[in-house]
Write an enzyme that holds these catalytic residues in place. Structure first.
Site, PDB file in Angstrom:
ATOM      1  N   GLU A  78       0.833  -1.334   0.019  1.00 38.16           N
ATOM      2  CA  GLU A  78       0.052  -0.121   0.107  1.00 38.16           C
ATOM      3  C   GLU A  78       0.850   1.285  -0.195  1.00 38.16           C
ATOM      4  O   GLU A  78       1.446   1.498   1.026  1.00 38.16           O
ATOM      5  CB  GLU A  78      -0.825  -0.059   1.111  1.00 38.16           C
ATOM      6  N   CYS A 141      -7.650  -1.971   8.314  1.00 41.40           N
ATOM      7  CA  CYS A 141      -6.482  -1.922   7.696  1.00 41.40           C
ATOM      8  C   CYS A 141      -5.875  -0.644   7.036  1.00 41.40           C
ATOM      9  O   CYS A 141      -5.002  -0.321   7.554  1.00 41.40           O
ATOM     10  CB  CYS A 141      -6.479  -2.939   6.593  1.00 41.40           C
ATOM     11  N   HIS A 159      -0.971  -5.996   2.172  1.00 41.77           N
ATOM     12  CA  HIS A 159      -2.027  -6.837   2.357  1.00 41.77           C
ATOM     13  C   HIS A 159      -1.812  -8.110   1.616  1.00 41.77           C
ATOM     14  O   HIS A 159      -1.076  -8.241   0.569  1.00 41.77           O
ATOM     15  CB  HIS A 159      -3.267  -6.260   1.311  1.00 41.77           C
TER      16      HIS A 159
END
Length: 212
Positions: A78, A141, A159
């Protein structure tokens, strides 16, 4: 060097969370670097509090946070976290915020403070499927990604696919992406838990190289 790695507890009706289980399989040392592992609650309120306490207690040199993503079949790094809580389902405390700011007056997006490109290259060289993601969802998250990217310690949120033991099907995990995509997403993965743990170990070795 001391590295802190976090995963998440199970949530919803599931009794398994691939992020937490993969983190538990990561070795306590990698290339001579000490690794502290911890499991965060799937709670909008408590997850950030627990992360802050872990950082205060352990004073790590770098932070890797891991969550699971239904509908994704590769590891995704991310590159940013968004300043929005917008839950498709309740968290483990029953909270279900809708379009609420994580930090009032904070930046709309915070970028990763570890270089995801370097880690992506290391994963590819080791034979692991991975890509860069600009959408960490709007569930817990994403909240942790946003908070982690605002810490003094360099951090990256990762992830992993929402894999499950044979005979089990993930009923959660699609919270990663936007609401429309989440409703359409079907959890899928071709990797195994040991492969995820191996990939995280590659990440930590690459991370150690960055921090030298």
């Amino acid at each position: 060097m001391h590295l802190l790695v976090t995963g998440f507890e199970p949530f919803g009706n599931d009794q398994f969370n691939a992020s937490g289980e993969a983190v538990r399989l990561v070795p306590d040392k990698a290339d001579g670097h000490r690794i502290t592992k911890a499991i965060l609650p799937v709670s909008f309120q408590r997850s950030g509090e627990v992360l802050a306490a872990l950082l205060q207690d352990h004073q790590p040199d770098a932070l890797i946070c891991v969550g699971e993503a239904g509908g994704r079949d590769e590891i995704s790094l991310e590159v940013q976290g968004a300043n929005v809580d917008d839950a498709r389902i309740p968290d483990n405390d029953g909270a279900q915020p809708v379009k609420q700011s994580i930090v009032r007056g904070g930046e709309d997006y915070r970028p990763a403070t570890l270089d995801p490109e370097i880690i992506l290259k290391a994963l590819h060289q080791a034979g692991h499927g991975a890509y860069l993601s600009e959408d960490a969802g709007r569930f817990v998250c994403n909240r942790i990604a946003y908070l982690a990217y605002g810490q003094k310690v360099p951090a990256l949120f990762i992830h992993v696919p929402a894999l499950r033991p044979e005979g089990q099907k993930a009923t959660v995990g699609a919270e990663t992406d936007n609401r429309e995509a989440a409703l359409k997403a079907q959890p899928r993965t071709s990797c195994t838990l040991p492969e995820l743990a191996e990939a995280l170990t590659v990440v930590l070795a690459s991370l150690a190289d960055q921090m030298k």
